[in-house]
Design a protein around this motif. Structure first.
Motif, mmCIF file in Angstrom:
data_model
loop_
_atom_site.group_PDB
_atom_site.id
_atom_site.type_symbol
_atom_site.label_atom_id
_atom_site.label_comp_id
_atom_site.label_asym_id
_atom_site.label_seq_id
_atom_site.Cartn_x
_atom_site.Cartn_y
_atom_site.Cartn_z
ATOM 1 N N VAL A 288 37.869 24.119 44.575
ATOM 2 C CA VAL A 288 36.858 25.073 46.036
ATOM 3 C C VAL A 288 35.301 24.187 45.759
ATOM 4 O O VAL A 288 34.632 24.473 47.392
ATOM 5 C CB VAL A 288 37.292 26.622 46.013
ATOM 6 C CG1 VAL A 288 36.289 26.803 47.165
ATOM 7 C CG2 VAL A 288 38.784 26.577 45.687
ATOM 8 N N PRO A 348 38.005 20.144 52.081
ATOM 9 C CA PRO A 348 39.880 20.602 51.520
ATOM 10 C C PRO A 348 40.571 19.742 52.467
ATOM 11 O O PRO A 348 42.145 19.190 51.081
ATOM 12 C CB PRO A 348 39.647 21.587 52.846
ATOM 13 C CG PRO A 348 38.622 21.376 54.311
ATOM 14 C CD PRO A 348 37.924 20.762 52.904
ATOM 15 N N LEU A 408 41.583 28.010 50.680
ATOM 16 C CA LEU A 408 41.158 28.839 50.145
ATOM 17 C C LEU A 408 42.336 30.299 50.127
ATOM 18 O O LEU A 408 42.244 31.085 49.448
ATOM 19 C CB LEU A 408 40.096 29.940 51.508
ATOM 20 C CG LEU A 408 39.054 28.727 51.579
ATOM 21 C CD1 LEU A 408 37.963 29.411 52.980
ATOM 22 C CD2 LEU A 408 39.316 28.472 50.118
ATOM 23 N N VAL A 411 44.049 29.722 46.795
ATOM 24 C CA VAL A 411 43.213 29.966 46.046
ATOM 25 C C VAL A 411 43.035 31.734 45.559
ATOM 26 O O VAL A 411 43.353 32.196 44.422
ATOM 27 C CB VAL A 411 41.849 29.112 46.350
ATOM 28 C CG1 VAL A 411 40.463 30.410 45.283
ATOM 29 C CG2 VAL A 411 41.691 27.910 46.232
#
Length: 411
Positions: A288, A348, A408, A411
Motif C-alpha cells: 500500500v 494501485p 484498500l 487491505v
C-alpha cells in the motif's frame, strides 16, 4: 541468464525494461513531431483527418503488439538463439499477415466514410499499415535478443526517415493528409526493409496459424488489456469525431501531443517498477505504501507539467499547432486532469498485479472503458468537444477511484 547445453554453457539474453522504454520514447516523440509539423501548416479540419489516421495506425500497432510483438518478447527473450531466430521469422510473418489484413480492412472501410479527404486518407493508411507493423515488430525482435545497438539504429533511422519524408512533402506545398500518410507509410516500409537487413532474416508466413494457436493463452489476455486501456480511448476519440465532427479529433489529438512527456513518464514508471513491486509481493511485504507514493508522485509530476501547459501563451500555442490550437486549448485543462488521474491510478494497478490480482485490474479497466465510450459520446452530444473532454475526465476519475477502492478493501 545461462543455460547448459551438452558440455557447454550458453549465455542467453534477458531483455531490459529500459530498452523498451527508450523505444517507446523514440516512437512517441516521432509521432508528436510529425503531428506538430503537420498541424502548423494545415487547417483544423485537415489536422482532424490526420488525427483519425494516427488513431487508426496507433490502434493497429497496439493490437499487433498484443498479438505478436509483446508475445515474442515474453516467450522468446530467454531461449536459445537459434530458437529465437526461428520465432523471429514467425513473429514478423504474423506481423505481415496482420498488416495485410488490417490494411485491407481500412481500404474497404474507406469506401463508406463521409468526405473525400477522409476516405482517401484512411485508404492511404491501409496501404501503409504492413510496413508500419513490420518495422515496429523488428524493434521488438532486437530488444528480445538483447541487441540494443540495432534496435536503436532501427528506431533512430525510422524516426529520421519518416520525419524527413513528411517535412519534404510539407515544404513542397503538398498539405494533403493523403500525401503525408503515403510518405509516412513509404518511410516505414523502407525501415522494415532495413530491419530485415539488420536481423538477416525475412518474415515467414508459413507458420502464422501455428503462431496464433500456440500463443493463444497470451494473445487473448494482452489483447483484452489493450482494448480496455489505450484502445478504448482511441475508439472513444473516433466516436466523438463521429458525433461532433472530424475537427474534434484534431482538437483532442493536439491536446494529447502536448501531454506526451507526461504519458512517457507514466509508461516508463510502469515498466521500471513492475519487477520491484513483484519482488516486494513475493517477500510478503506490504504494497500500500509504495502504491501511494508511486501514485502521488506521478500525479504531482504530471500536474506540474499540466500547469505549465495551461499557462502556455496563446501565441506559442498557435506557433506550435496553427489553427488546431483553438480547439486544443478548449480541451487542454480536462486533458491535463485526465492524465493526472491516469498517473494516480498507476500505484494501485502495480500493487494489484504484483499480488496476482490482474483480474481485478481488468474489471476496473472494463468499467473505465465503458464509461469512456458512453460519457465521451454523451458529453459530445450535450456540449461538443468540450463536453466530450469532461466526460472522458469523469471516466478516468471513476477508474482511478475503483482501483484504489479495490486495493484498500483488500487491505
Amino acid at each position: 541468464m545461462t543455460q547448459v547445453l551438452g558440455d557447454g554453457v550458453v549465455t542467453l539474453a534477458r531483455p531490459r525494461p529500459g530498452w523498451r522504454v527508450a523505444d517507446q520514447v523514440l516512437s512517441s516523440l516521432t509521432v508528436a513531431g510529425l503531428s506538430f509539423a503537420v498541424a502548423r501548416t494545415v487547417e483544423a479540419h485537415v489536422f482532424g483527418v490526420l488525427g483519425l489516421v494516427l488513431l487508426v495506425a496507433g490502434f493497429a500497432l497496439g493490437i499487433t503488439r498484443a498479438l505478436v510483438s509483446d508475445v515474442y518478447l515474453i516467450q522468446f527473450g530467454d531461449v536459445m538463439p537459434r530458437v529465437r531466430r526461428q520465432a523471429a521469422r514467425d513473429a514478423t510473418g504474423a506481423a505481415v499477415a496482420l498488416g495485410l489484413a488490417s490494411g485491407a480492412l481500412c481500404c474497404l472501410m474507406s469506401a463508406v466514410l463521409p468526405g473525400h479527404q477522409t476516405r482517401m486518407a484512411v485508404f492511404a493508411v491501409g496501404l501503409a499499415l504492413p510496413g508500419l507493423l513490420v518495422q515496429d515488430c523488428f524493434r521488438f525482435v532486437f530488444i528480445a535478443a538483447g541487441r540494443a545497438a540495432p534496435a536503436l539504429v532501427l528506431a533512430l533511422t525510422g524516426s529520421a526517415v519518416q520525419l524527413t519524408v513528411v517535412a519534404l512533402i510539407i515544404r513542397s506545398g503538398q498539405h494533403s493528409t493523403v500525401g503525408v500518410t503515403a510518405g509516412w507509410g513509404t518511410a516505414a516500409l523502407l525501415t522494415a526493409a532495413l530491419g530485415c537487413a539488420l536481423a538477416r532474416l525475412t518474415p515467414s508466413l508459413r507458420q502464422v496459424p501455428v503462431w496464433f494457436a500456440l500463443n493463444r493463452h497470451l494473445t487473448v489476455r494482452l489483447s483484452v488489456e489493450y482494448l480496455l486501456g489505450l484502445g478504448s480511448l482511441y475508439l472513444a476519440y473516433c466516436l466523438i469525431g463521429a458525433v461532433v465532427g472530424i475537427s474534434a479529433i484534431g482538437a483532442l489529438w493536439a491536446a494529447q501531443m502536448f501531454l506526451v512527456p507526461a504519458y512517457l513518464v507514466i509508461s516508463g514508471t510502469v515498466a521500471l517498477l513492475r519487477e520491484p513491486f513483484a519482488r516486494r509481493a513475493e517477500q510478503g511485504r506490504p504494497l500500500v505504501r509504495p502504491a501511494v507514493v508511486t501514485g502521488l508522485l506521478l500525479a504531482t509530476v504530471t500536474a506540474l507539467w499540466g500547469l505549465a501547459l495551461v499557462a502556455l501563451p496563446d501565441r506559442l500555442g498557435f506557433h506550435l499547432t496553427g489553427e488546431s490550437w483553438e480547439g486544443a486549448s478548449t480541451v487542454l485543462e480536462p486533458a491535463v486532469i485526465g492524465v493526472v488521474l491516469v498517473g494516480l491510478a498507476v500505484g494501485p494497478a502495480l500493487a494489484l498485479r504484483a499480488q496476482g490480482r490482474g483480474d481485478r485490474v481488468r474489471r476496473a479497466s472494463l468499467v473505465r472503458a465503458v464509461l469512456l465510450l458512453a460519457l465521451g459520446m454523451i458529453g459530445a452530444d450535450l456540449g461538443g468537444v468540450s463536453g466530450a473532454a469532461v466526460g472522458l475526465v469523469v471516466a478516468h476519475a471513476v477508474g482511478a477511484v475503483t482501483l484504489w477502492g479495490i486495493l484498500l478493501r483488500r487491505v
